[in-house]
Each structure stands twice: as structure tokens, then as C-alpha cells.
Design a protein around this motif. Structure first.
Motif, PDB file in Angstrom:
ATOM      1  N   THR A  13      34.018   2.601  -6.922  1.00  6.85           N
ATOM      2  CA  THR A  13      34.915   1.616  -7.537  1.00  6.85           C
ATOM      3  C   THR A  13      34.179   0.430  -8.153  1.00  6.85           C
ATOM      4  OG1 THR A  13      36.640   2.214  -5.944  1.00  6.85           O
ATOM      5  CG2 THR A  13      36.927   0.138  -7.128  1.00  6.85           C
ATOM      6  N   GLY A  55      33.193   4.355 -11.613  1.00 11.30           N
ATOM      7  CA  GLY A  55      34.456   4.556 -10.909  1.00 11.30           C
ATOM      8  C   GLY A  55      34.584   5.876 -10.183  1.00 11.30           C
ATOM      9  N   THR A  56      33.702   6.837 -10.469  1.00 12.94           N
ATOM     10  CA  THR A  56      33.735   8.140  -9.800  1.00 12.94           C
ATOM     11  C   THR A  56      33.109   8.025  -8.408  1.00 12.94           C
ATOM     12  OG1 THR A  56      33.605   9.311 -11.903  1.00 12.94           O
ATOM     13  CG2 THR A  56      32.979  10.549  -9.948  1.00 12.94           C
ATOM     14  N   ASN A 127      42.607   3.258  -6.280  1.00  9.28           N
ATOM     15  CA  ASN A 127      41.185   3.423  -6.599  1.00  9.28           C
ATOM     16  C   ASN A 127      40.690   4.853  -6.387  1.00  9.28           C
ATOM     17  OD1 ASN A 127      40.743   0.737  -7.342  1.00  9.28           O
ATOM     18  ND2 ASN A 127      40.345   0.118  -5.226  1.00  9.28           N
ATOM     19  N   PHE A 130      44.807   9.135  -9.807  1.00 12.44           N
ATOM     20  CA  PHE A 130      45.400   8.768 -11.075  1.00 12.44           C
ATOM     21  C   PHE A 130      46.912   8.808 -10.918  1.00 12.44           C
ATOM     22  CE2 PHE A 130      46.584  10.665 -15.441  1.00 12.44           C
ATOM     23  CZ  PHE A 130      46.870   9.415 -15.977  1.00 12.44           C
ATOM     24  N   LYS A 195      32.094  14.523 -18.760  1.00 14.16           N
ATOM     25  CA  LYS A 195      33.548  14.300 -18.741  1.00 14.16           C
ATOM     26  C   LYS A 195      34.369  15.593 -18.782  1.00 14.16           C
ATOM     27  CE  LYS A 195      33.339   9.583 -20.483  1.00 14.16           C
ATOM     28  NZ  LYS A 195      33.811   8.598 -21.474  1.00 14.16           N
ATOM     29  N   ARG A 198      37.284  15.719 -16.208  1.00 13.57           N
ATOM     30  CA  ARG A 198      38.337  14.754 -16.552  1.00 13.57           C
ATOM     31  C   ARG A 198      39.153  15.216 -17.764  1.00 13.57           C
ATOM     32  NH1 ARG A 198      35.071   9.316 -16.982  1.00 13.57           N
ATOM     33  NH2 ARG A 198      37.108   8.542 -17.658  1.00 13.57           N
ATOM     34  N   THR A 232      41.499  12.325 -21.613  1.00 13.44           N
ATOM     35  CA  THR A 232      40.475  12.143 -20.580  1.00 13.44           C
ATOM     36  C   THR A 232      41.096  11.274 -19.485  1.00 13.44           C
ATOM     37  OG1 THR A 232      38.738  12.180 -22.265  1.00 13.44           O
ATOM     38  CG2 THR A 232      38.138  11.333 -20.089  1.00 13.44           C
ATOM     39  N   PRO A 234      41.441   9.012 -16.018  1.00 12.29           N
ATOM     40  CA  PRO A 234      40.548   7.982 -15.476  1.00 12.29           C
ATOM     41  C   PRO A 234      39.598   8.526 -14.410  1.00 12.29           C
ATOM     42  CG  PRO A 234      42.816   7.199 -15.563  1.00 12.29           C
ATOM     43  CD  PRO A 234      42.862   8.668 -15.843  1.00 12.29           C
ATOM     44  N   ALA A 235      38.480   7.841 -14.254  1.00  8.43           N
ATOM     45  CA  ALA A 235      37.417   8.306 -13.354  1.00  8.43           C
ATOM     46  C   ALA A 235      37.756   8.155 -11.877  1.00  8.43           C
ATOM     47  CB  ALA A 235      36.120   7.555 -13.660  1.00  8.43           C
ATOM     48  N   GLN A 236      38.645   7.217 -11.527  1.00  3.90           N
ATOM     49  CA  GLN A 236      38.808   6.898 -10.106  1.00  3.90           C
ATOM     50  C   GLN A 236      39.411   8.037  -9.278  1.00  3.90           C
ATOM     51  OE1 GLN A 236      40.801   5.414 -12.406  1.00  3.90           O
ATOM     52  NE2 GLN A 236      42.921   5.373 -11.701  1.00  3.90           N
TER      53      GLN A 236
END
Length: 247
Positions: A13, A55-56, A127, A130, A195, A198, A232, A234-236
Motif C-alpha cells: 500500500t 500498491g501490489t 487496500n 477492488f 499488467k 490486471r 486495467t 487497480p493494483a491493490q
């Protein structure tokens, strides 16, 4: 010279991703290298199995470093976990053969992606998932998973431009499991482009919500155009669970 392999867990995060950046200390690699350098009193560089985006998260990132230090592994892991931020934890350390390379020797990876599927968002899961409130057709998404599995050129499902390197990858498992308000997607394959997970996820959600046709997957594989695929996400919501190596 000792070659030491680490298994690392981190909450991404607060960080700008795995890879060290020259103008920022907000990376996972940078934080670990700083503590290893303090510990061994010599400059240490670590090699990760691959990059993770800002964020991953990771439950099982693998890295290795070389050192002349005679410190016992038990002392090393204790030192690292004492001085690293609490959102980065070294779970395991072991000595490996000199030729072991965390990136080049990796033969596959397992990722999880989590979607919070409710109208109301979650303060606690924000966090780590999605938030997606659209109604989803799980049968259609499972069909889409089957289309994505196997060996394909995934460049259209990545953020890569043209490259001389092969963009063919094999997905061995792509599954969906409902866990209360969370939907857990599992991706297992021999490797993933930048990516790629994602974008595959965004495509699955858009197909499941009816905003994209199932046949769009075939078109992306055929035309190799990124804009034909879904968003795409989000990374979280993304976790690197495991990296596979030949014993």
C-alpha cells in the motif's frame, strides 16, 4: 561467497512497487537492500523474482543476494525483521547454490486478485481489493476463464508495446471462488507480462457485467491490440502468492 534466498511478504500500500528507484526510498527492494547493507556493512543488491507494481502485495515474493558475511541465517532473519518496516516481513531464508537466480530460475507464478462485490464499499478491504458493484454473470466469467487458459500470445492483454522478446505465455489455472462479499480470482502460469493479470481481470469483469462480449477475448488474441481488451483494474487487489522453481 554465500548465495541466500529470501521469501518475503509485504503490504504494498505505502510503496511505489518492488523495484528500487534512484529518486525515492519508497520501494520494497530499496528498503530490504538498505537493511542488508547495514547488517553486512557492505553494499548489497538483491534480485527479485519479478517486479510488482505500486500498491501490489506479496505473500511469497522470492529474492536472492550474495554476501561474504558469516552471520547465521537465524541472526540475519531476526535482524531484518527487527529493522524493516512492519509491512515488510522476511518469512524464510536459506542458502542456495551459487548459480541460483531468483528471476531467471523462476518457472511459474501464482497470483490472487480480490474483488469486493457489494454496492457499499468496505473500509477494511479497500487496500486489498477492488470495489466493483455491477451485477456479474459467473457462468459467463467461467467461460471467459477457459478461453484465457492455455498457451497464447498475451501482448494484447498487457501494457507492453512491440518487443523482440516472446510475449507467449501459458496459463495453467484461472479460477473464481466466491468468499462472502469477496470474489477471489486465482491465476497460475509460467509467467505474466506487465499488467497482464490486471488487464485479464478487467476483461473478466467487463464480460461478467455485460459491457463486453465473450468473443472479445478471441479478437484480442487474434489482433494483439491492447484497446480491444478490458480495463486495467487497480493494483491493490493483486497479491503475488507463490513463485515456482524446479527442485
Amino acid at each position: 561467497m554465500r548465495n541466500i534466498r529470501l521469501m518475503i511478504e509485504y503490504d504494498g500500500t505505502r510503496y511505489l512497487g518492488w523495484q528500487r528507484l534512484g529518486d525515492s526510498d519508497k520501494t520494497i527492494q530499496g528498503k530490504i537492500e538498505n537493511i542488508l547493507t547495514q547488517m553486512t556493512r557492505t553494499k548489497v543488491e538483491i534480485i527479485g523474482s519479478g517486479r510488482t507494481d505500486a500498491g501490489t502485495h506479496a505473500r511469497g515474493q522470492i529474492a536472492n543476494f550474495k554476501t561474504d558475511s558469516k552471520m547465521a541465517l537465524s541472526e540475519m532473519i531476526e535482524f531484518l525483521n527487527r529493522y524493516l518496516p512492519q509491512d515488510i516481513v522476511v518469512k524464510n531464508m536459506e542458502e542456495v547454490p551459487e548459480r541460483f537466480h531468483a528471476r531467471y530460475n523462476a518457472e511459474g507464478k501464482k497470483y490472487s486478485y480480490y474483488v469486493w462485490h457489494e454496492v457499499i464499499p468496505s473500509a477494511f478491504e479497500r487496500n486489498y481489493s477492488f470495489h466493483y458493484s455491477e451485477k456479474l454473470d459467473f457462468d459467463l466469467m467461467n467461460e471467459a476463464c477457459h478461453k484465457m487458459m492455455g498457451t497464447h500470445d498475451f501482448i494484447g492483454f498487457s501494457s507492453l508495446k512491440k518487443t523482440k522478446k516472446s510475449t507467449t505465455r501459458t496459463i495453467d489455472e484461472l479460477s473464481i471462488q466466491k468468499e462472502g462479499s469477496l470474489i477471489h480470482f486465482t491465476f497460475v502460469g509460467d509467467g505474466f507480462l506487465h499488467k497482464m493479470v490486471r488487464i485479464l481481470m478487467g476483461t473478466l469483469l467487463e464480460i461478467g457485467s455485460g459491457s463486453m462480449e465473450l468473443e472479445a477475448i478471441d479478437e484480442v488474441f487474434e489482433h494483439k491490440v491492447r484497446s480491444d481488451a478490458g480495463m486495467t483494474v487497480p493494483a491493490q487487489g493483486l497479491f503475488l502468492d507463490e513463485v515456482y522453481y524446479r527442485e
